[in-house]
Design a protein around this motif. Structure first.
Motif, PDB file in Angstrom:
ATOM      1  N   PRO A   1       1.310  42.288  39.360  1.00  0.00           N
ATOM      2  CA  PRO A   1       1.692  40.963  38.859  1.00  0.00           C
ATOM      3  C   PRO A   1       2.345  41.082  37.484  1.00  0.00           C
ATOM      4  O   PRO A   1       1.987  41.951  36.683  1.00  0.00           O
ATOM      5  CB  PRO A   1       0.351  40.219  38.775  1.00  0.00           C
ATOM      6  CG  PRO A   1      -0.559  40.951  39.706  1.00  0.00           C
ATOM      7  CD  PRO A   1      -0.129  42.382  39.656  1.00  0.00           C
ATOM      8  N   GLU A   2       3.294  40.217  37.230  1.00  0.00           N
ATOM      9  CA  GLU A   2       3.984  40.233  35.943  1.00  0.00           C
ATOM     10  C   GLU A   2       3.039  39.778  34.836  1.00  0.00           C
ATOM     11  O   GLU A   2       2.222  38.876  35.024  1.00  0.00           O
ATOM     12  CB  GLU A   2       5.195  39.307  36.013  1.00  0.00           C
ATOM     13  CG  GLU A   2       6.208  39.524  34.923  1.00  0.00           C
ATOM     14  CD  GLU A   2       7.528  38.831  35.215  1.00  0.00           C
ATOM     15  OE1 GLU A   2       8.509  39.148  34.542  1.00  0.00           O
ATOM     16  OE2 GLU A   2       7.569  37.981  36.126  1.00  0.00           O
TER      17      GLU A   2
ATOM     18  N   TYR B   1      21.156  37.194  34.200  1.00  0.00           N
ATOM     19  CA  TYR B   1      19.879  36.904  34.864  1.00  0.00           C
ATOM     20  C   TYR B   1      20.002  35.618  35.686  1.00  0.00           C
ATOM     21  O   TYR B   1      19.642  35.574  36.869  1.00  0.00           O
ATOM     22  CB  TYR B   1      18.802  36.756  33.787  1.00  0.00           C
ATOM     23  CG  TYR B   1      17.386  36.591  34.267  1.00  0.00           C
ATOM     24  CD1 TYR B   1      16.964  35.440  34.927  1.00  0.00           C
ATOM     25  CD2 TYR B   1      16.438  37.584  34.033  1.00  0.00           C
ATOM     26  CE1 TYR B   1      15.657  35.278  35.345  1.00  0.00           C
ATOM     27  CE2 TYR B   1      15.117  37.434  34.453  1.00  0.00           C
ATOM     28  CZ  TYR B   1      14.737  36.280  35.102  1.00  0.00           C
ATOM     29  OH  TYR B   1      13.438  36.121  35.516  1.00  0.00           O
ATOM     30  N   LEU B   2      20.528  34.571  35.051  1.00  0.00           N
ATOM     31  CA  LEU B   2      20.628  33.282  35.729  1.00  0.00           C
ATOM     32  C   LEU B   2      21.613  33.336  36.897  1.00  0.00           C
ATOM     33  O   LEU B   2      21.365  32.752  37.957  1.00  0.00           O
ATOM     34  CB  LEU B   2      21.043  32.205  34.727  1.00  0.00           C
ATOM     35  CG  LEU B   2      19.996  31.874  33.650  1.00  0.00           C
ATOM     36  CD1 LEU B   2      20.576  30.926  32.612  1.00  0.00           C
ATOM     37  CD2 LEU B   2      18.747  31.264  34.280  1.00  0.00           C
TER      38      LEU B   2
ATOM     39  N   PHE C   1      16.173  42.945  33.154  1.00  0.00           N
ATOM     40  CA  PHE C   1      15.848  41.573  33.540  1.00  0.00           C
ATOM     41  C   PHE C   1      14.380  41.259  33.258  1.00  0.00           C
ATOM     42  O   PHE C   1      14.039  40.173  32.768  1.00  0.00           O
ATOM     43  CB  PHE C   1      16.155  41.354  35.019  1.00  0.00           C
ATOM     44  CG  PHE C   1      17.615  41.189  35.322  1.00  0.00           C
ATOM     45  CD1 PHE C   1      18.452  40.482  34.474  1.00  0.00           C
ATOM     46  CD2 PHE C   1      18.162  41.740  36.475  1.00  0.00           C
ATOM     47  CE1 PHE C   1      19.803  40.315  34.758  1.00  0.00           C
ATOM     48  CE2 PHE C   1      19.509  41.580  36.767  1.00  0.00           C
ATOM     49  CZ  PHE C   1      20.333  40.869  35.910  1.00  0.00           C
ATOM     50  N   LYS C   2      13.522  42.201  33.575  1.00  0.00           N
ATOM     51  CA  LYS C   2      12.090  41.980  33.362  1.00  0.00           C
ATOM     52  C   LYS C   2      11.784  41.825  31.875  1.00  0.00           C
ATOM     53  O   LYS C   2      10.996  40.964  31.470  1.00  0.00           O
ATOM     54  CB  LYS C   2      11.287  43.140  33.944  1.00  0.00           C
ATOM     55  CG  LYS C   2       9.783  42.921  33.909  1.00  0.00           C
ATOM     56  CD  LYS C   2       9.048  44.018  34.666  1.00  0.00           C
ATOM     57  CE  LYS C   2       7.552  43.746  34.699  1.00  0.00           C
ATOM     58  NZ  LYS C   2       6.820  44.774  35.475  1.00  0.00           N
ATOM     59  N   ARG C   3      12.419  42.651  31.049  1.00  0.00           N
ATOM     60  CA  ARG C   3      12.218  42.564  29.604  1.00  0.00           C
ATOM     61  C   ARG C   3      12.754  41.237  29.059  1.00  0.00           C
ATOM     62  O   ARG C   3      12.160  40.637  28.160  1.00  0.00           O
ATOM     63  CB  ARG C   3      12.912  43.742  28.918  1.00  0.00           C
ATOM     64  CG  ARG C   3      12.633  43.856  27.428  1.00  0.00           C
ATOM     65  CD  ARG C   3      13.023  45.224  26.887  1.00  0.00           C
ATOM     66  NE  ARG C   3      14.391  45.588  27.231  1.00  0.00           N
ATOM     67  CZ  ARG C   3      14.715  46.524  28.107  1.00  0.00           C
ATOM     68  NH1 ARG C   3      13.771  47.193  28.760  1.00  0.00           N
ATOM     69  NH2 ARG C   3      15.986  46.813  28.347  1.00  0.00           N
TER      70      ARG C   3
ATOM     71  N   LEU D   1      13.527  31.455  32.310  1.00  0.00           N
ATOM     72  CA  LEU D   1      14.116  32.501  33.147  1.00  0.00           C
ATOM     73  C   LEU D   1      13.208  32.813  34.340  1.00  0.00           C
ATOM     74  O   LEU D   1      13.674  32.947  35.477  1.00  0.00           O
ATOM     75  CB  LEU D   1      14.355  33.767  32.323  1.00  0.00           C
ATOM     76  CG  LEU D   1      15.387  33.679  31.188  1.00  0.00           C
ATOM     77  CD1 LEU D   1      15.518  35.034  30.492  1.00  0.00           C
ATOM     78  CD2 LEU D   1      16.748  33.220  31.700  1.00  0.00           C
ATOM     79  N   ARG D   2      11.931  32.920  34.081  1.00  0.00           N
ATOM     80  CA  ARG D   2      10.996  33.218  35.172  1.00  0.00           C
ATOM     81  C   ARG D   2      11.003  32.114  36.231  1.00  0.00           C
ATOM     82  O   ARG D   2      10.939  32.389  37.434  1.00  0.00           O
ATOM     83  CB  ARG D   2       9.578  33.406  34.625  1.00  0.00           C
ATOM     84  CG  ARG D   2       9.402  34.671  33.819  1.00  0.00           C
ATOM     85  CD  ARG D   2       7.933  34.958  33.571  1.00  0.00           C
ATOM     86  NE  ARG D   2       7.755  36.134  32.732  1.00  0.00           N
ATOM     87  CZ  ARG D   2       6.587  36.737  32.529  1.00  0.00           C
ATOM     88  NH1 ARG D   2       5.491  36.264  33.117  1.00  0.00           N
ATOM     89  NH2 ARG D   2       6.504  37.795  31.751  1.00  0.00           N
ATOM     90  N   ASP D   3      11.074  30.884  35.770  1.00  0.00           N
ATOM     91  CA  ASP D   3      11.099  29.767  36.714  1.00  0.00           C
ATOM     92  C   ASP D   3      12.346  29.828  37.596  1.00  0.00           C
ATOM     93  O   ASP D   3      12.289  29.499  38.788  1.00  0.00           O
ATOM     94  CB  ASP D   3      11.057  28.436  35.960  1.00  0.00           C
ATOM     95  CG  ASP D   3       9.703  28.179  35.304  1.00  0.00           C
ATOM     96  OD1 ASP D   3       8.728  28.866  35.665  1.00  0.00           O
ATOM     97  OD2 ASP D   3       9.635  27.297  34.426  1.00  0.00           O
ATOM     98  N   ALA D   4      13.468  30.248  37.005  1.00  0.00           N
ATOM     99  CA  ALA D   4      14.707  30.367  37.782  1.00  0.00           C
ATOM    100  C   ALA D   4      14.547  31.427  38.871  1.00  0.00           C
ATOM    101  O   ALA D   4      14.992  31.245  40.012  1.00  0.00           O
ATOM    102  CB  ALA D   4      15.872  30.723  36.862  1.00  0.00           C
ATOM    103  N   ARG D   5      13.910  32.531  38.540  1.00  0.00           N
ATOM    104  CA  ARG D   5      13.699  33.595  39.531  1.00  0.00           C
ATOM    105  C   ARG D   5      12.730  33.141  40.618  1.00  0.00           C
ATOM    106  O   ARG D   5      12.914  33.451  41.806  1.00  0.00           O
ATOM    107  CB  ARG D   5      13.173  34.861  38.850  1.00  0.00           C
ATOM    108  CG  ARG D   5      13.079  36.065  39.794  1.00  0.00           C
ATOM    109  CD  ARG D   5      12.702  37.320  39.038  1.00  0.00           C
ATOM    110  NE  ARG D   5      11.322  37.312  38.616  1.00  0.00           N
ATOM    111  CZ  ARG D   5      10.305  37.742  39.364  1.00  0.00           C
ATOM    112  NH1 ARG D   5      10.525  38.200  40.594  1.00  0.00           N
ATOM    113  NH2 ARG D   5       9.075  37.715  38.890  1.00  0.00           N
TER     114      ARG D   5
END
Length: 234
Positions: free
Chosen positions: A4-5, A65-66, A47-49, A22-26
């Protein structure tokens, strides 16, 4: 399935909010970082960073990313991202200037309106004297118009209400955990504000609204010995 992130780092609130966006977009796109990297020049690690909250990614990386998440140029989400990234950049700049100035305000020594005005100007100086445009952006624009910030910094007036007072302090990089002595100074000089004076903040500032409201209610409860009860439904 991978690990898990890690939770978003909110050490710098605005950077954390940007990362969560950003996380919500993914999450909406339903893809992994590895899948995003296949359609982009950026690596999965980059991207994770970018979505960690530990640092503010460059605009090119955040846009990549987006786009990898399917957010197009005409999307309203892109406008929202632009605002979040700008606010995070301003916040980091304010913090950097604040660390370099060596000036420290002392709200605990405030006795009257003149002292409160001086403490607010010290907070502004400690932040490295950011532009009024940057302050308005940090505070949310309508909460702290540039003309109002200029008037406060010029010692021509004090904030008109508790909400505007908090907005000014926030735009000077004062964290929620640093607000209690400022609350005490406000009460000492301006008297007891009613519940209606703590206005609900804009939806784009929901986290600040919740934290500032809770900090104020906890502070009030500590004075009276009662259990904290929020003054605003959030």
């Amino acid at each position: 399935m991978g690990r898990p992130e890690s939770p978003v780092d909110y050490t710098v609130r605005e950077v954390g909010e940007h990362a969560q966006f950003l996380r919500d977009a993914r999450t909406r796109a339903g893809i992994t970082y590895a899948e995003m990297a296949k359609t982009s020049q950026w690596s999965a690690a980059s991207f994770k960073r970018a979505a960690s909250g530990k640092t503010l990614p460059a605009q090119t990386l955040a846009l990549g990313y987006l786009r990898a998440c399917g957010v197009g140029a005409g999307s309203g989400l892109l406008l929202r991202w632009t605002s979040l990234h700008a606010r995070a950049a301003v916040s980091l700049a304010v913090r950097a200037r604040q660390a370099a100035t060596g000036v420290r305000p002392h709200p605990q020594f405030v006795r009257d309106r003149a002292d409160l005005s001086g403490a607010l100007r010290d907070a502004y100086a400690a932040a490295g004297r950011p532009s009024f445009r940057a302050m308005a952006l940090m505070a949310g624009g309508w909460r702290l118009p540039r003309s109002t910030a200029h008037s406060i910094v010029s010692a021509r007036s004090l904030p008109g209400c508790l909400d505007q007072y908090i907005a000014f302090l926030t735009s000077c990089g004062v964290g929620v955990e640093q607000l209690p002595p400022w609350f005490a100074a406000w009460h000492k000089v301006m008297g007891e504000p009613g519940p209606g004076e703590v206005r609900a903040y804009g939806s784009s500032h929901w986290k600040l609204r919740t934290q500032a409201n809770l900090a104020y209610c906890v502070w009030l409860a500590g004075r009276s010995g009662e259990a904290p009860a929020p003054l605003i439904a959030v």
